[in-house]
Design an enzyme around this catalytic site. Structure first.
Site, PDB file in Angstrom:
ATOM      1  CG  ASP A 133      -1.946   1.122   1.402  1.00 43.77           C
ATOM      2  OD1 ASP A 133      -1.684   2.026   0.551  1.00 43.77           O
ATOM      3  OD2 ASP A 133      -3.054   0.926   1.969  1.00 43.77           O
ATOM      4  CB  THR A 173      -0.636  14.849 -14.414  1.00 45.06           C
ATOM      5  OG1 THR A 173      -1.639  14.829 -15.287  1.00 45.06           O
ATOM      6  CG2 THR A 173      -0.922  15.089 -12.971  1.00 45.06           C
ATOM      7  CD  GLU A 190      -6.239  16.908 -15.856  1.00 46.23           C
ATOM      8  OE1 GLU A 190      -6.775  17.739 -15.221  1.00 46.23           O
ATOM      9  OE2 GLU A 190      -6.611  16.279 -16.940  1.00 46.23           O
ATOM     10  CE1 TYR A 212      -4.469  11.593 -11.109  1.00 45.50           C
ATOM     11  CE2 TYR A 212      -4.399  13.619 -12.574  1.00 45.50           C
ATOM     12  CZ  TYR A 212      -3.779  12.341 -12.167  1.00 45.50           C
ATOM     13  OH  TYR A 212      -2.917  12.033 -13.139  1.00 45.50           O
ATOM     14  CE  LYS A 222      -0.467  11.597  -9.937  1.00 44.76           C
ATOM     15  NZ  LYS A 222       0.697  10.839 -10.069  1.00 44.76           N
TER      16      LYS A 222
END
Length: 338
Positions: A58, A129, A131, A153, A157
């Protein structure tokens, strides 16, 4: 023998990267989420390539990560594990913050402590990313474009991206972020809109379905092939210094263009007979366009994308047609070749 850790080895990029590294004779440890039904074809897909071990881990477990790097003495780490759906991140804001943000902080802390004990630490690649730019105030975006993320998200990031910079500058760790723009391949997960489109195109042309529901078709993205993106990841960790790089083609296409190209590749001249817009698929906040300037990667790493937008989509549809015809749903029927 050089040893690499790939977190999230069961994803598109993890598959391709592992295959590349193993083919060069490197040892690869790959992680998958514990207690979940992960893409169990990883071992079979990489069959015949010695040196692979897949373990459950994890990524939110910083202590476990510390034990992992202490046990295996890695030369390099590629952190590709991520809560990867921008759309679903709205309903899972806390989880995506843990996986895409806090988990990276714990990794960096583990690397800092490892360096304190051993004098050096493995090199780290962080999958960032486009984004993070969100409502960018410039087109195209570069490594210095300010972040204006527009989803949970992207916020997580962006947090991770700045942490990577901070730990590199503060502690001298070799850390690099690849600011990756959209990239696809036949290994793309079924939940992504691009794969939904290529799948629908294959099923419609073979008479298996008669419609496709989509959200906003006006968004414009800088699409590249995952093979090209993975090649750039590796170049970043082979460089003299850790740094951040935009990984992009520099060209944008509408999602509508992707749709039309995919349906044409499947032999369907008019996709609009089958496509319907679904308001439930629209996001609360949308980034209408992202386009990257990869000049830094070209000049410093010698990286240029080699696979075109049309070639990428035609390959995805070709493989999808074979999957639908044969009933083979996993990735074993596609081996990336450069």
């Amino acid at each position: 023998m050089r040893r690499a850790l790939i977190t999230g080895i069961g994803g598109q990029d993890g598959f391709i990267l592992a295959r590349d590294l193993l083919a060069e004779g490197r040892q690869v440890i790959g992680t998958v989420r514990p207690g979940t039904i992960w893409r169990a074809d990883v071992m079979t897909y990489l069959k015949g390539l010695d040196g692979l071990e897949v373990v459950e881990h994890d990524v939110r477990d910083g202590v476990g990560f510390g034990h992992l790097i202490e046990k295996h003495n890695f030369d390099e780490i590629y952190n590709l594990a991520s809560f990867s759906s921008v759309g679903l991140s709205w309903d899972n804001a806390e989880l995506v913050s843990e996986i895409n943000g806090m988990a990276v902080l714990r990794m960096l802390e583990a690397l800092r402590l490892y360096q304190d004990r051993h004098g050096s630490a493995p090199r780290l690649y962080q999958a960032s990313t486009s984004e993070v730019f969100g409502l960018a105030d410039e087109q195209p975006q570069t490594e210095t474009t300010p972040h204006h993320p527009r989803s949970p998200y992207a916020v997580a990031k962006s947090f991770a991206h700045h942490l990577v910079v901070n730990y590199r500058e503060s502690y001298g760790l070799f850390t690099s972020s690849g600011i990756q723009y959209n990239h696809e391949s036949p290994l793309r997960g079924a939940g992504f809109v691009t794969r939904k489109i290529t799948r629908a195109a294959a099923e419609i042309t073979l008479g298996r379905r008669d419609s496709l529901n989509l959200g906003n078709l006006d968004v414009r993205r800088d699409w590249g092939h995952a093979l090209d993106h993975v090649r750039c990841m590796r170049l970043m960790l082979e460089a003299d210094d850790g740094m951040d790089y935009v990984v992009a083609t520099g060209a944008t296409h509408r999602l509508e263009d992707f749709l039309e190209t995919a349906f044409a590749a499947a032999g369907i001249g008019d996709p609009w007979r089958y496509v319907h817009q679904d308001p439930d698929l629209l996001r609360p906040a949308e980034v209408m366009e992202t386009r990257g300037d990869a000049t830094k990667a070209r000049e410093q790493l010698g990286w240029v994308p080699e696979i075109s937008f049309d070639q990428m989509i035609e390959e995805m549809v070709r493989v999808e047609l074979r999957r639908v015809e044969t009933g083979v749903e996993h990735s074993l029927d596609y081996v990336p070749t450069r």
